[in-house]
Design a protein around this motif. Structure first.
Motif, PDB file in Angstrom:
ATOM      1  N   MET A  29      18.730 -37.591 -65.824  1.00 32.26           N
ATOM      2  CA  MET A  29      19.357 -36.357 -66.296  1.00 32.26           C
ATOM      3  C   MET A  29      20.851 -36.479 -66.114  1.00 32.26           C
ATOM      4  SD  MET A  29      16.993 -33.277 -64.993  1.00 32.26           S
ATOM      5  CE  MET A  29      15.349 -33.021 -65.627  1.00 32.26           C
ATOM      6  N   LYS A  30      21.570 -35.777 -66.955  1.00 26.67           N
ATOM      7  CA  LYS A  30      23.017 -35.923 -66.915  1.00 26.67           C
ATOM      8  C   LYS A  30      23.657 -34.560 -67.116  1.00 26.67           C
ATOM      9  CE  LYS A  30      26.411 -39.016 -68.988  1.00 26.67           C
ATOM     10  NZ  LYS A  30      26.545 -40.128 -69.938  1.00 26.67           N
ATOM     11  N   GLY A  31      24.787 -34.320 -66.473  1.00 28.05           N
ATOM     12  CA  GLY A  31      25.498 -33.067 -66.676  1.00 28.05           C
ATOM     13  C   GLY A  31      26.966 -33.245 -66.357  1.00 28.05           C
ATOM     14  N   ARG A  32      27.764 -32.213 -66.695  1.00 26.66           N
ATOM     15  CA  ARG A  32      29.195 -32.291 -66.445  1.00 26.66           C
ATOM     16  C   ARG A  32      29.490 -31.753 -65.057  1.00 26.66           C
ATOM     17  NH1 ARG A  32      32.411 -34.847 -70.259  1.00 26.66           N
ATOM     18  NH2 ARG A  32      34.087 -33.294 -70.174  1.00 26.66           N
ATOM     19  N   GLY A  81      31.307 -29.516 -62.591  1.00 26.60           N
ATOM     20  CA  GLY A  81      31.898 -28.200 -62.805  1.00 26.60           C
ATOM     21  C   GLY A  81      30.919 -27.250 -63.448  1.00 26.60           C
ATOM     22  N   TYR A  82      30.176 -27.762 -64.460  1.00 22.79           N
ATOM     23  CA  TYR A  82      29.144 -26.909 -65.064  1.00 22.79           C
ATOM     24  C   TYR A  82      27.840 -27.029 -64.294  1.00 22.79           C
ATOM     25  CZ  TYR A  82      32.451 -26.630 -68.883  1.00 22.79           C
ATOM     26  OH  TYR A  82      33.580 -26.418 -69.617  1.00 22.79           O
ATOM     27  N   TRP A  83      27.615 -28.219 -63.758  1.00 21.40           N
ATOM     28  CA  TRP A  83      26.448 -28.497 -62.904  1.00 21.40           C
ATOM     29  C   TRP A  83      25.117 -28.178 -63.568  1.00 21.40           C
ATOM     30  CZ3 TRP A  83      28.344 -31.614 -59.637  1.00 21.40           C
ATOM     31  CH2 TRP A  83      29.602 -31.386 -59.040  1.00 21.40           C
ATOM     32  N   LYS A  84      25.070 -28.352 -64.875  1.00 21.61           N
ATOM     33  CA  LYS A  84      23.777 -28.167 -65.545  1.00 21.61           C
ATOM     34  C   LYS A  84      23.307 -29.524 -66.047  1.00 21.61           C
ATOM     35  CE  LYS A  84      21.602 -25.546 -69.301  1.00 21.61           C
ATOM     36  NZ  LYS A  84      20.307 -25.508 -68.622  1.00 21.61           N
ATOM     37  N   ALA A  85      22.090 -29.903 -65.655  1.00 15.85           N
ATOM     38  CA  ALA A  85      21.595 -31.238 -65.992  1.00 15.85           C
ATOM     39  C   ALA A  85      20.657 -31.187 -67.190  1.00 15.85           C
ATOM     40  CB  ALA A  85      20.860 -31.831 -64.795  1.00 15.85           C
ATOM     41  N   GLU A  86      20.922 -32.055 -68.146  1.00 14.44           N
ATOM     42  CA  GLU A  86      20.051 -32.155 -69.326  1.00 14.44           C
ATOM     43  C   GLU A  86      19.337 -33.502 -69.270  1.00 14.44           C
ATOM     44  OE1 GLU A  86      19.802 -29.785 -71.475  1.00 14.44           O
ATOM     45  OE2 GLU A  86      21.621 -28.567 -71.204  1.00 14.44           O
ATOM     46  N   PRO A  87      18.037 -33.523 -69.543  1.00 15.84           N
ATOM     47  CA  PRO A  87      17.335 -34.801 -69.536  1.00 15.84           C
ATOM     48  C   PRO A  87      17.765 -35.698 -70.694  1.00 15.84           C
ATOM     49  CG  PRO A  87      15.844 -33.004 -70.101  1.00 15.84           C
ATOM     50  CD  PRO A  87      17.151 -32.378 -69.769  1.00 15.84           C
ATOM     51  N   LEU A  88      17.880 -36.975 -70.433  1.00 16.06           N
ATOM     52  CA  LEU A  88      18.185 -37.935 -71.488  1.00 16.06           C
ATOM     53  C   LEU A  88      16.869 -38.489 -72.016  1.00 16.06           C
ATOM     54  CD1 LEU A  88      21.119 -39.906 -69.836  1.00 16.06           C
ATOM     55  CD2 LEU A  88      21.258 -37.993 -71.426  1.00 16.06           C
ATOM     56  N   LYS A  89      16.928 -38.953 -73.247  1.00 17.09           N
ATOM     57  CA  LYS A  89      15.712 -39.500 -73.859  1.00 17.09           C
ATOM     58  C   LYS A  89      15.401 -40.861 -73.250  1.00 17.09           C
ATOM     59  CE  LYS A  89      14.834 -40.178 -78.425  1.00 17.09           C
ATOM     60  NZ  LYS A  89      15.328 -40.157 -79.811  1.00 17.09           N
ATOM     61  N   LEU A  90      14.184 -41.004 -72.735  1.00 20.19           N
ATOM     62  CA  LEU A  90      13.779 -42.268 -72.119  1.00 20.19           C
ATOM     63  C   LEU A  90      12.409 -42.643 -72.640  1.00 20.19           C
ATOM     64  CD1 LEU A  90      14.439 -42.088 -68.284  1.00 20.19           C
ATOM     65  CD2 LEU A  90      15.731 -43.325 -69.987  1.00 20.19           C
ATOM     66  N   GLY A  91      12.084 -43.908 -72.552  1.00 21.55           N
ATOM     67  CA  GLY A  91      10.715 -44.318 -72.849  1.00 21.55           C
ATOM     68  C   GLY A  91       9.837 -43.980 -71.666  1.00 21.55           C
ATOM     69  N   SER A  92       8.671 -44.580 -71.599  1.00 21.86           N
ATOM     70  CA  SER A  92       7.768 -44.263 -70.501  1.00 21.86           C
ATOM     71  C   SER A  92       7.781 -45.363 -69.454  1.00 21.86           C
ATOM     72  CB  SER A  92       6.359 -44.079 -71.040  1.00 21.86           C
ATOM     73  OG  SER A  92       6.015 -45.214 -71.796  1.00 21.86           O
ATOM     74  N   ASP A  93       8.801 -46.234 -69.487  1.00 18.63           N
ATOM     75  CA  ASP A  93       8.821 -47.354 -68.558  1.00 18.63           C
ATOM     76  C   ASP A  93       9.434 -46.948 -67.226  1.00 18.63           C
ATOM     77  OD1 ASP A  93       8.026 -49.587 -70.476  1.00 18.63           O
ATOM     78  OD2 ASP A  93       9.677 -48.603 -71.518  1.00 18.63           O
ATOM     79  N   TYR A  94       8.715 -47.270 -66.150  1.00 17.90           N
ATOM     80  CA  TYR A  94       9.255 -47.018 -64.818  1.00 17.90           C
ATOM     81  C   TYR A  94      10.353 -48.017 -64.533  1.00 17.90           C
ATOM     82  CZ  TYR A  94       4.929 -44.412 -64.307  1.00 17.90           C
ATOM     83  OH  TYR A  94       3.908 -43.517 -64.476  1.00 17.90           O
ATOM     84  N   PHE A  95      11.300 -47.617 -63.685  1.00 16.70           N
ATOM     85  CA  PHE A  95      12.336 -48.569 -63.296  1.00 16.70           C
ATOM     86  C   PHE A  95      12.632 -48.432 -61.812  1.00 16.70           C
ATOM     87  CE2 PHE A  95      14.414 -44.785 -65.114  1.00 16.70           C
ATOM     88  CZ  PHE A  95      15.277 -44.410 -64.107  1.00 16.70           C
ATOM     89  N   ASP A  96      13.242 -49.468 -61.218  1.00 15.33           N
ATOM     90  CA  ASP A  96      13.607 -49.423 -59.798  1.00 15.33           C
ATOM     91  C   ASP A  96      14.906 -48.644 -59.615  1.00 15.33           C
ATOM     92  OD1 ASP A  96      11.450 -51.077 -59.486  1.00 15.33           O
ATOM     93  OD2 ASP A  96      12.636 -52.909 -59.389  1.00 15.33           O
TER      94      ASP A  96
END
Lengths: 358, 147
Positions: free
Chosen positions: A127-130, A132-147
């Protein structure tokens, strides 16, 4: 009566003898038996501020020019803001649209100039956000787990993943790139080179240098780091100052698909950070000509120039109340922030005239 | 005299229970046990051998304890192995860079300091039993009707 005492005492004596033989024959700790020289006159650090934390699970989320951000392990909706002299300012509640996302204890928050990023490779989710605004939006990801995932541009992350089906083949750690606009994971299976396996010997730390626009992967169990461009091609490699070029680990399978290391800890590099064009490596090993009591009371950090791959200098981060440095991060103005148990300390790194003179 | 005999019976029961439980859990999780021992700087080189040798010794001592004729040897064996374990913990606690645990089953949840105490208590129990056993044995020899 006497015979019993004699028998018991002689049994105890044999026991002591066995332990003494075991002790003297035991593998000497590899941390103390290395052949290399660490140069410490080039750098000095001075403590500037210290702040008590209420719990021992804080980590450094990020350093900006006038702010320092901490977060707590497993807590994705809170961030703690400090000013540059470690005075607590506020606790910020992040606005997260969790929806169906269940974060695990692997979730971490990182702050990076304008944005904050929450990642959890076990969900998987970024998730990513600015700021100061502190609102997180999910980014598009596949279903692959990562470390772990390291942002290298607005919509590109370098990730390390663990591949391999349990019972079919042994697990393999490799690097890949996720583009969050297309949610495609492109793997680069041959970038990391395992030595006795493809799992433990590929454990390491991935960092990104904005100055050099490259990722740096440092192996944990051997003295090597590699530089990667944005397509994950190897554009350079270097060696840390110790001489462990072959991993000294012995992985064994304890149950199906579950592995552990069957040897004394043979870690070479404990943690790394990139600071402008320098790679900073928290090393686990003591060099020649070093004093055991200094090594036992501090954490050595070695600096390498990522352009020339040269070793530049080292310094020790002293323990604080017998607590070791757990993690560190460098910010602007040569500020070094260190987390110790439930304390955070700010040091300033100073360069002396001996810096880089080898 | 009965109380002393009862004491020995209880101590032997406890030892057999402890050894068979510890040996069993080590043998069942053999691979895990090797892995844990491998992390111990004292015994890492001998882990694959010790991983079956230690449970085999524990079982052998249990058998000695259960056969009345060999009971004294069993008690000496119990003392010896508990003394070794205690020394081992002392060395690990004082010299190991990190402290791994390779005790069997629930015993591994005990932590090192309580475990040290546990071992010291069992070592002392073995010594007391050896002395009592001797007294019983001597009084039995002097006056067979006592039993």
């Amino acid at each position: 009566m006497n015979r019993i005492i004699i028998t018991i005492l002689s049994l105890a004596g044999v026991g002591c003898l066995i332990m003494a033989v075991l002790f003297y024959a035991s593998a000497k700790d590899i941390r103390y038996t290395q052949e290399f020289v660490r140069l410490t006159p080039g750098i000095s650090i001075s403590k500037e501020a210290e702040s008590e934390l209420s719990f021992n699970d804080y980590y450094l989320a990020g350093i900006l020019s006038d702010k320092i951000y901490l977060a707590r392990k497993g807590q994705v909706d809170r961030i703690f803001e400090y000013d540059s002299s470690l005075i607590f300012l506020s606790e910020i509640a992040l606005d997260i649209d969790t929806g169906a996302t269940r974060f695990t204890k692997n979730a971490i928050i990182k702050i990076d100039s304008l944005n904050f990023i929450i990642q959890d490779g076990a969900v998987p989710c970024i998730m990513k956000g600015r700021i100061g605004y502190w609102k997180a939006e999910p980014l598009k990801l596949g279903s692959d787990y990562f470390d772990f995932a390291v942002p290298i541009s607005n919509n590109t992350f370098v990730v390390q993943i663990t591949a391999g089906e349990i019972g079919r083949n042994s697990p393999k750690k490799m690097l890949g790139i996720i583009k969050t606009d297309s949610s495609i994971l492109r793997l680069a299976p041959s970038v990391l080179e395992g030595q006795i396996d493809e799992y433990f010997s590929n454990v390491g730390f991935l960092r990104y240098s904005k100055d050099l626009k490259c990722s740096v992967f440092t192996y944990a169990y051997r003295n090597q780091y590699i530089l990667l461009d944005s397509m994950l091609s190897v554009i350079g490699s270097g060696r840390t100052i110790d001489s462990i070029s072959k991993v000294k680990i012995n992985p064994i399978e304890i149950s199906e698909g579950k592995y552990t290391l069957a040897s004394t800890a043979a870690i070479v590099n404990i943690n790394t950070q990139v600071w402008n064009k320098l790679l900073m490596v928290h090393s686990n090993l003591m060099g020649n000509l070093e004093f055991r009591d200094i090594f036992d009371n501090g954490s050595p950090v070695d600096l390498y120039d990522l352009e020339t791959k040269r070793y530049m200098a080292s310094f020790y981060v002293p323990h604080l109340d017998n607590e070791k440095m757990q993690s560190f991060m460098v910010g602007e103005n040569n500020n070094l922030l260190v987390i110790y148990g439930n304390k955070v300390v700010k040091y300033r790194i100073g360069f002396t005239k001996h810096y880089g003179r080898i | 005299m009965k109380r002393r005999a009862l004491f020995i019976e209880i101590v032997i029961f406890l030892f057999v229970l402890l050894f068979l439980y510890a040996a069993g859990s080590k043998l069942i999780q053999y691979k895990e046990f090797v892995g844990q021992m491998g992390k111990s700087f004292l015994v890492s080189a001998y882990a694959p051998i010790l991983a079956w040798l230690v449970p085999v010794i524990e079982i052998a001592i249990s058998i000695l304890l259960l056969i009345p004729r060999f009971r004294l040897y069993g008690l000496y064996g119990s003392f010896f192995i508990m003394f070794l374990f205690t020394l081992y913990i002392l060395v690990i606690l004082n010299f190991a860079p990190e402290v791994p645990c390779s005790c069997g089953g629930i015993l591994s949840n005990m932590g090192w300091k309580p475990h040290l105490l546990f071992n010291v208590v069992f070592t002392i129990l073995a010594v007391i039993s050896i002395f009592i056993h001797n007294k019983e044995f001597v009084s039995f020899r002097n006056n067979p009707s006592v039993t």
